[in-house]
Design a protein around this motif. Structure first.
Motif, PDB file in Angstrom:
ATOM      1  N   LEU A   2     -37.390   1.328  22.391  1.00 34.95           N
ATOM      2  CA  LEU A   2     -36.227   1.130  23.223  1.00 34.95           C
ATOM      3  C   LEU A   2     -35.024   0.817  22.354  1.00 34.95           C
ATOM      4  O   LEU A   2     -35.148   0.285  21.265  1.00 34.95           O
ATOM      5  CB  LEU A   2     -36.473  -0.028  24.202  1.00 34.95           C
ATOM      6  N   ASN A   3     -33.853   1.163  22.860  1.00 38.44           N
ATOM      7  CA  ASN A   3     -32.640   0.970  22.104  1.00 38.44           C
ATOM      8  C   ASN A   3     -32.072  -0.417  22.356  1.00 38.44           C
ATOM      9  O   ASN A   3     -31.659  -0.746  23.456  1.00 38.44           O
ATOM     10  CB  ASN A   3     -31.597   2.026  22.508  1.00 38.44           C
ATOM     11  N   LEU A   6     -28.678  -1.169  24.134  1.00 40.89           N
ATOM     12  CA  LEU A   6     -28.495  -1.115  25.582  1.00 40.89           C
ATOM     13  C   LEU A   6     -28.259  -2.502  26.164  1.00 40.89           C
ATOM     14  O   LEU A   6     -27.802  -2.645  27.282  1.00 40.89           O
ATOM     15  CB  LEU A   6     -29.727  -0.503  26.258  1.00 40.89           C
ATOM     16  N   LYS A  29     -26.637  -2.759  31.465  1.00 39.74           N
ATOM     17  CA  LYS A  29     -28.035  -2.446  31.197  1.00 39.74           C
ATOM     18  C   LYS A  29     -28.553  -3.532  30.276  1.00 39.74           C
ATOM     19  O   LYS A  29     -27.847  -3.959  29.359  1.00 39.74           O
ATOM     20  CB  LYS A  29     -28.177  -1.065  30.543  1.00 39.74           C
ATOM     21  N   THR A  31     -32.140  -5.205  28.076  1.00 34.31           N
ATOM     22  CA  THR A  31     -33.520  -5.087  27.593  1.00 34.31           C
ATOM     23  C   THR A  31     -34.112  -6.485  27.537  1.00 34.31           C
ATOM     24  O   THR A  31     -33.478  -7.417  27.023  1.00 34.31           O
ATOM     25  CB  THR A  31     -33.571  -4.446  26.204  1.00 34.31           C
ATOM     26  N   THR A  41     -36.451  -2.110  29.769  1.00 36.02           N
ATOM     27  CA  THR A  41     -35.012  -1.895  29.832  1.00 36.02           C
ATOM     28  C   THR A  41     -34.639  -1.615  31.274  1.00 36.02           C
ATOM     29  O   THR A  41     -35.175  -0.688  31.890  1.00 36.02           O
ATOM     30  CB  THR A  41     -34.574  -0.721  28.943  1.00 36.02           C
ATOM     31  N   ASN A  43     -31.933  -0.540  34.170  1.00 30.89           N
ATOM     32  CA  ASN A  43     -30.708   0.189  34.414  1.00 30.89           C
ATOM     33  C   ASN A  43     -29.804  -0.614  35.353  1.00 30.89           C
ATOM     34  O   ASN A  43     -30.230  -1.606  35.950  1.00 30.89           O
ATOM     35  CB  ASN A  43     -31.021   1.563  35.011  1.00 30.89           C
ATOM     36  N   PHE A  68     -37.256   1.314  32.300  1.00 27.45           N
ATOM     37  CA  PHE A  68     -38.154   1.971  31.354  1.00 27.45           C
ATOM     38  C   PHE A  68     -39.051   0.897  30.751  1.00 27.45           C
ATOM     39  O   PHE A  68     -38.563  -0.117  30.235  1.00 27.45           O
ATOM     40  CB  PHE A  68     -37.376   2.686  30.252  1.00 27.45           C
ATOM     41  N   ASN A  96     -41.072   5.517  32.958  1.00 24.20           N
ATOM     42  CA  ASN A  96     -39.849   5.168  33.664  1.00 24.20           C
ATOM     43  C   ASN A  96     -40.119   5.149  35.167  1.00 24.20           C
ATOM     44  O   ASN A  96     -40.826   6.009  35.693  1.00 24.20           O
ATOM     45  CB  ASN A  96     -38.748   6.185  33.363  1.00 24.20           C
ATOM     46  N   PHE A 153     -35.176   9.946  31.428  1.00 25.60           N
ATOM     47  CA  PHE A 153     -35.004   9.036  30.295  1.00 25.60           C
ATOM     48  C   PHE A 153     -33.593   9.018  29.723  1.00 25.60           C
ATOM     49  O   PHE A 153     -33.273   8.175  28.882  1.00 25.60           O
ATOM     50  CB  PHE A 153     -35.984   9.401  29.177  1.00 25.60           C
ATOM     51  N   LYS A 156     -31.192   5.808  29.189  1.00 24.89           N
ATOM     52  CA  LYS A 156     -31.376   4.850  28.096  1.00 24.89           C
ATOM     53  C   LYS A 156     -30.466   5.167  26.911  1.00 24.89           C
ATOM     54  O   LYS A 156     -30.156   4.296  26.108  1.00 24.89           O
ATOM     55  CB  LYS A 156     -32.843   4.842  27.628  1.00 24.89           C
ATOM     56  N   ASP A 157     -30.048   6.424  26.801  1.00 24.43           N
ATOM     57  CA  ASP A 157     -29.132   6.844  25.741  1.00 24.43           C
ATOM     58  C   ASP A 157     -27.712   7.000  26.271  1.00 24.43           C
ATOM     59  O   ASP A 157     -26.896   7.713  25.698  1.00 24.43           O
ATOM     60  CB  ASP A 157     -29.610   8.173  25.127  1.00 24.43           C
TER      61      ASP A 157
END
Length: 232
Positions: A2-3, A6, A29, A31, A41, A43, A68, A96, A153, A156-157
């Protein structure tokens, strides 16, 4: 993975009676790490509820919205996600779930591992990587298909992705994504649908792009946006 980028500060954590509630407010967002080390994560406009510690022989959380999950593998303690009667069961995987209370569909998409997804009628499907299931709440049907990775997905980006989406559904998504109120004036019932994506763009840039497709003009006043259908 995961990023971490976020994560934003707009989050609410309430701890009481050994229960933790975390919220990604509209326009944010976040995490978060669960007690077993799993990462989730959330949304925009989503909430997850879980115990301060997973006791007994299961791990169980409640979700409203979209998230996610990257779940730590533990075959002796399966992981459950409950969404207003629907349930996803896993041992260790990444997937997700989109289950907003106001939506008429629930989507479960698998990135890795296997999940079992069941709905209140008793229907259940087992999903493997790159498979997704859709629960149509209006008629109670449960269907499976291939994952559209951008649709499942991409958020997430920071990619807003629409696939044959009507304007009213686009408006709902933008309100969640940017944490704003959008008022629409004019009849867009026969305006068609839109397929496309926006990444790391301001709301003004997104609305400008959509205005060419749906023939409208707009005005932004703080967090309130007014959309008017073009008359010429």
């Amino acid at each position: 993975m995961l990023n971490d980028n976020l994560t934003k500060p707009q989050t609410l954590a309430i701890k009481g009676s050994q229960t933790i509630v975390k919220k990604a407010l509209p326009g944010s967002k976040i995490t978060t790490k669960l007690p077993d080390g799993s990462l989730v994560t959330l949304n925009s406009g989503s909430t997850i509820t879980f115990p301060a510690n997973f006791s007994g022989n299961i791990r169980e959380v409640k979700l409203a919205g979209e998230a996610f999950f990257d779940i730590e593998h533990n075959p002796d303690k399966p992981f459950f996600v409950n969404m207003n009667g629907d349930q996803v069961r896993v041992l260790g995987t990444s997937f997700n779930i989109r289950s907003y209370p106001d939506d008429s569909t629930v989507y479960v998409s698998v990135a890795s591992g296997r999940v079992a997804y069941s709905i209140p009628s008793g229907k259940e499907v087992v999903l493997v990587p790159n498979q997704m299931a859709t629960h149509h709440l209006n008629d109670g049907s449960l269907t499976t298909g291939d994952v559209d990775r951008l649709q499942s997905f991409g958020w997430k980006d920071r990619i807003i992705y629409f696939k044959s989406t009507k304007l009213d559904n686009i408006i709902t998504e933008l309100e969640r994504w940017y944490g704003v109120e959008i008022n629409v004036h004019g009849d867009f019932e026969n305006a068609g649908s839109f397929t496309g994506q926006f990444q790391d763009l301001s709301l003004e840039e997104v609305l400008t792009g959509l205005s060419y497709e749906f023939k409208f003009n707009f005005k932004i006043s703080n967090k309130v946006i007014t959309i008017n259908k073009n008359t010429t």
